[in-house]
Design an enzyme around this catalytic site. Structure first.
Site, PDB file in Angstrom:
ATOM      1  N   LYS A 117       0.822  -1.216   0.000  1.00 21.96           N
ATOM      2  CA  LYS A 117       0.000   0.000   0.000  1.00 21.96           C
ATOM      3  C   LYS A 117       0.850   1.257   0.000  1.00 21.96           C
ATOM      4  CE  LYS A 117      -4.471  -1.566   1.568  1.00 21.96           C
ATOM      5  NZ  LYS A 117      -5.589  -1.399   2.502  1.00 21.96           N
ATOM      6  N   LYS A 199      -7.191 -10.993  -8.880  1.00 21.11           N
ATOM      7  CA  LYS A 199      -8.317 -11.092  -7.960  1.00 21.11           C
ATOM      8  C   LYS A 199      -9.463 -10.168  -8.397  1.00 21.11           C
ATOM      9  CE  LYS A 199      -9.055 -10.453  -3.014  1.00 21.11           C
ATOM     10  NZ  LYS A 199      -8.445 -10.183  -1.724  1.00 21.11           N
ATOM     11  N   LYS A 202     -13.226  -4.513  -6.359  1.00 16.33           N
ATOM     12  CA  LYS A 202     -14.244  -3.484  -6.577  1.00 16.33           C
ATOM     13  C   LYS A 202     -13.658  -2.248  -7.231  1.00 16.33           C
ATOM     14  CE  LYS A 202     -13.969  -3.095  -1.585  1.00 16.33           C
ATOM     15  NZ  LYS A 202     -14.644  -3.603  -0.425  1.00 16.33           N
TER      16      LYS A 202
END
Ligand code: TRP
Length: 338
Positions: A117, A199, A202
């Site tokens: 991240k 994966k 969203k």
């Protein structure tokens, strides 16, 4: 919750960021109600964790209601399990501090998610991003949860929670239960319909890649029709060589309960179009009752807030005993009749 003390405690949390996808549902939410009889379950919409990434306040609030409604619609029964919003129980933050003082900087910078991240968002490597797993450990340890259902990507954080618990216990004496991560065997990872080695997410820019729980029948059928497969034309489960077809088979398996062998037989000699149609229909049928419930619950704010309030009270009452013990062990002065 208080009914059966012999049952182990389960804790899991889901962030109210973005719309729920079929991947979230199959990988996480769908499994949570299934644990309600065997365990004392505690589930939380972890809004505090969501703040590690900049959030629009109105959107965060809206998504917290939505996530909560989705958990109820998926079958979490607030009579059986504790269900609450993380920020409604201040004990998570209180325990967070104690645990933060029992974790090393190096342990936190070593976390894969932190590394990923911070590489992805170099403009916002905030303190919360670094200490994210400490708050997660507080979520788990505040209830002495023994079992923590999570996706594979969160196992390392549960491992760290164990290490913190162990360290605290060895310094201050037996206090915390050692938590253990469990991940669903099937559907632990639902892949993108467009790039089946990635994966399902969203935040995917390709809208055809992701099935949202809010998608209607037409959208679901259309996205499955466009799903990327391969050119050899055989319906066979082989993740390595046939990721697209295997992903479709995995989804079909979840919604029909049929084994891969049975699925291969069912579609023997048929084209991918038939498979896509069948998977789409199974998903439409499987999601319909949940979508109906979700819309009904979400439109009833008074009911939702009532359940939130009740859940927050139960969560606070339960975790206060554990926090009191921790405060006593670390040497904080305890006032009587507070
Ligand atoms: N970090 C988890 C995720 O992103 C969510 C989470 C927060 C969680 N606290 C937790 C999961 C405690 C299990 C237990 O998926």
């Amino acid at each position: 919750m208080e009914k059966d003390n012999a049952k182990k405690i389960v804790f899991s949390g889901i962030q109210p960021t973005g719309s729920f996808t079929l991947g979230n549902y199959i990988g996480a939410v769908r499994n949570w109600p299934l644990l309600q009889d065997e365990y004392n379950c505690i589930y939380s919409v972890v809004d505090q964790h969501a703040l590690t990434v900049r959030q629009d306040p109105a959107t965060l609030r809206k998504r917290t209601y939505e996530a909560f409604a989705m958990l109820l619609a998926s079958g979490i029964d607030p009579e059986k399990s504790m269900l609450f919003v993380q920020s409604h129980n201040p004990i998570h933050s209180q325990l967070n501090w104690i645990l933060a003082c029992n974790v090393q900087y190096g342990e936190l910078t070593r976390m894969t998610q932190f590394k990923d991240k911070s590489a992805k968002h170099p403009e916002n490597i905030n303190g919360g991003l670094l200490t994210y797993p400490v708050l997660m450990a507080a979520d788990i340890l505040a209830y002495n949860a023994a079992v923590v259902p999570v996706g594979i990507d969160q196992k390392q954080h549960v491992e760290l929670a164990r290490n913190i618990a162990q360290r605290f216990n060895s310094v201050y004496g037996e206090t915390f239960v050692m938590p253990e991560a469990i991940s669903p065997k099937v559907g632990a990872k639902i892949m993108s319909l467009q790039e089946p080695t990635k994966k399902m997410s969203k935040s995917d820019e390709n809208l055809n890649a992701t099935i949202l729980l809010s998608d209607d029948k037409d959208a679901i059928m259309r996205k499955f029709k466009r799903a990327v497969t391969d050119s050899d034309g055989e319906i066979r489960y082989d993740v390595e060589n046939k990721p697209g077809v295997s992903n479709l088979m995995g989804i079909y398996n979840v919604f029909t309960g049929k084994s891969f062998e049975e699925i291969e037989k069912e579609f023997q000699g048929q084209g991918y179009g038939v498979l896509k149609e069948a998977v789409g229909q199974a998903v439409v049928d499987g999601l319909a009752p949940i979508q109906g419930e979700y819309n009904r619950i979400l439109s009833d704010k008074a009911y939702l807030e009532g359940v939130m309030k009740d859940g927050a009270m139960k969560a606070q009452r339960y975790s206060q005993r554990i926090l009191d013990k921790v405060y006593r062990k670390v040497g904080f002065v305890q006032l009587k009749n507070k």
